[in-house]
Design a protein around this motif. Structure first.
Motif, short mmCIF file in Angstrom:
data_model
loop_
_atom_site.label_atom_id
_atom_site.label_comp_id
_atom_site.label_asym_id
_atom_site.label_seq_id
_atom_site.Cartn_x
_atom_site.Cartn_y
_atom_site.Cartn_z
N ALA A 118 -4.23 7.12 -9.86
CA ALA A 118 -4.25 7.05 -8.70
C ALA A 118 -3.28 6.26 -7.74
O ALA A 118 -3.15 6.42 -6.46
N ARG A 119 -2.33 5.49 -8.56
CA ARG A 119 -0.64 4.97 -7.94
C ARG A 119 -0.18 6.11 -7.97
O ARG A 119 0.55 5.41 -6.60
N TRP A 120 -0.05 6.51 -8.71
CA TRP A 120 1.09 8.01 -8.55
C TRP A 120 1.09 8.95 -8.19
O TRP A 120 0.51 9.83 -8.99
N GLY A 121 0.62 10.00 -7.31
CA GLY A 121 -0.02 10.64 -6.81
C GLY A 121 0.89 11.70 -6.73
O GLY A 121 0.40 13.20 -7.25
N ARG B 287 0.44 -1.23 -0.06
CA ARG B 287 0.11 0.21 -0.02
C ARG B 287 0.98 1.40 -0.19
O ARG B 287 0.91 1.80 -0.62
N ARG B 288 2.19 1.02 0.33
CA ARG B 288 2.56 2.55 0.87
C ARG B 288 3.75 2.95 -0.08
O ARG B 288 4.20 4.04 -0.87
N PHE B 289 4.33 1.55 -1.66
CA PHE B 289 5.74 1.87 -2.20
C PHE B 289 5.02 0.85 -3.35
O PHE B 289 5.54 1.23 -4.26
N ARG B 290 3.53 0.64 -3.14
CA ARG B 290 2.70 0.38 -4.68
C ARG B 290 3.48 -0.52 -4.92
O ARG B 290 3.20 -0.53 -6.45
N MET B 291 4.02 -1.53 -4.64
CA MET B 291 4.73 -2.26 -5.29
C MET B 291 5.41 -3.39 -3.85
O MET B 291 5.00 -3.38 -3.37
N ARG B 292 5.61 -4.31 -4.88
CA ARG B 292 5.35 -5.82 -3.80
C ARG B 292 7.06 -5.60 -3.33
O ARG B 292 8.07 -5.17 -3.71
N VAL B 293 7.84 -6.16 -2.38
CA VAL B 293 8.81 -6.00 -1.77
C VAL B 293 10.15 -6.29 -2.28
O VAL B 293 11.55 -6.28 -2.55
N SER B 294 9.51 -7.56 -3.43
CA SER B 294 10.50 -8.47 -4.22
C SER B 294 10.73 -6.74 -5.01
O SER B 294 12.21 -7.12 -5.55
#
Length: 437
Positions: free
Chosen positions: A343-346, A85-92
């Motif tokens: 929406a993904r990149w404010g 939610r905070r980085f818009r992507m997974r850790v990997s």
């Protein structure tokens, strides 16, 4: 003549003039000091010592450890859901990007994203801190110094992180995630759109969006402002498929233009004009076509590679009304892609704060590349790209005259053929009506 007269000055008027000027000069200087609030007894600026730059001990090492424990440790404080939610992507995917832009030889700025020591031997910012600062600015559109308390990165350094991160992402990943469709991509796109939308030969949908430009230079405001927006904007032309993958991105046109003006400047059909476009053969209503097409709205011209809807189909013509409904529904793929991108990149949702177009271009292209990477990472992409060793690079577009000018003119005429557009649309109307439930 008396002795008193002999002692008097000979040039009395000159003496009186000098005394008068001295009095006037002192009064004027005193008034000037009062006007500008200058202390006559204050020391001159040349005798003052220079002020040293204020140093803040931000404890970067402790901030890096806190970031590691919060998100990257084997048992983090915030799990994958919070990270997504905070980085818009997974850790990997985030770790893959950090490694990619810091790898030697892949980017001109790889040294910037490696942890180094400063002049006094202290450890500098880690690649995780720099990339996290850039991602947070892209994701939330926040000012550069908002994460200073958490990441311990000052405002100027955070802006530098953002610019170098965007430039590095474009350099490293644009060849893969901003590529033109190759033969394998076209085959899967045709198959997917034929099944999902019922449009054989469809490569995607094309449209334009505006990005508000708050810090547009004053001299350019008239050029970048359109009446229906009322403020400066920069335009993006994009082609998106059903999976919301953005296959084409043409950014930087002044906001006063419309979609037709942008299309006339766009390189979207350069491969066809150069004769090196991959094969795209399909059959509709018994007729064979050799060029794929994009669905477009009513402002676009009637070209052989664009399929528009009918503005006002007759009430008694059910075939045309069904085609209009299906075409407008399928064309929403690019609108959905724009919505997800904003929406993904404010930073795109808000107003652009940079005053230079190259920086805005890097930010926009970085958001599109990261968007495509997330689509692929989450398993929603139609195609998976892997460059073969024998696959040649496509030649770039040249503004010079082609070697065979007559052939170029023929391709140009075929591309903008209104008859071919109407014939293709008529066949699609019959096809959709025949395959309707």
């Amino acid at each position: 003549m008396t002795s008193r007269d002999e002692q008097m000055p000979v040039n009395i008027p000159q003496m009186l003039t000098q005394q008068f000027q001295s009095i006037i000069s002192d009064d004027v200087e005193y008034l000037a000091m009062q006007l500008f609030e200058i202390d006559p007894y204050e020391e001159s600026s040349s005798s003052k010592p220079n002020k040293k730059r204020k140093e803040i001990n931000r404890d970067r090492k402790d901030a890096d450890a806190r970031l590691w424990n919060d998100y990257f440790a084997p048992t983090p404080v915030f799990d994958e859901t919070f990270f997504r939610r905070r980085f818009r992507m997974r850790v990997s995917l985030f770790n893959r990007i950090v490694v990619g832009i810091s790898e030697v030889g892949k980017s001109e700025h790889y040294k910037y994203f490696t942890q180094r020591y400063d002049a006094v031997g202290r450890k500098g910012l880690s690649p995780r801190q720099k990339c996290t600062s850039a991602i947070r600015q892209l994701a939330y559109g926040t000012p550069a110094d908002l994460c200073d308390e958490y990441l311990r990165i000052g405002e100027s350094t955070a802006l530098e992180c953002l610019h170098k991160f965007c430039r590095s992402v474009v350099e490293v990943y644009s060849a893969e995630y901003l590529r033109r469709p190759n033969q394998n991509d076209i085959h899967r796109l045709l198959e997917e759109h034929s099944v999902v939308h019922g449009f054989p030969g469809m490569l995607g949908s094309i449209d334009c969006m505006h990005w508000s430009w708050r810090n547009c230079p004053t001299a350019w405001r008239g050029q970048y402002t359109r009446g229906d927006h009322g403020h400066p904007t920069v335009m993006l032309e994009a082609v998106a498929s059903h999976d919301l993958w953005i296959w084409h991105a043409f950014f930087g046109v002044a906001g006063s233009n419309n979609d037709i003006n942008v299309l006339n400047q766009s390189p979207v059909f350069n491969q066809i004009l150069e004769g090196n476009a991959p094969e795209c053969n399909f059959t509709v209503n018994g007729n064979v076509y050799t060029k794929g097409y994009y669905l477009a709205d009513g402002i676009y011209p009637e070209w052989a590679t664009l399929v528009k809807s009918f503005t006002y189909p007759p009430e008694n013509n059910l075939k045309m009304k069904l085609f209009k409904k299906r075409q407008e529904s399928a064309r929403k793929d690019v609108e959905r892609a724009f919505g997800v991108l904003r929406a993904r990149w404010g930073i795109i949702q808000g107003s652009a704060r940079s005053s230079t177009l190259p920086v805005l271009g890097d930010i926009m292209h970085t958001c599109i590349i990261l968007h495509n990477m997330i689509v692929e990472d989450e398993g929603a992409a139609i195609t998976n790209w892997s460059r073969e060793d024998h696959e040649p690079d496509l030649p770039s577009y040249s503004n010079g005259a082609p070697s065979q000018f007559q052939t170029h003119l023929e391709r140009f005429r075929d591309l903008r053929s209104q008859e071919a557009h109407q014939a293709l649309r008529s066949d699609l109307v019959q096809h959709i009506w025949a395959n309707s439930d």
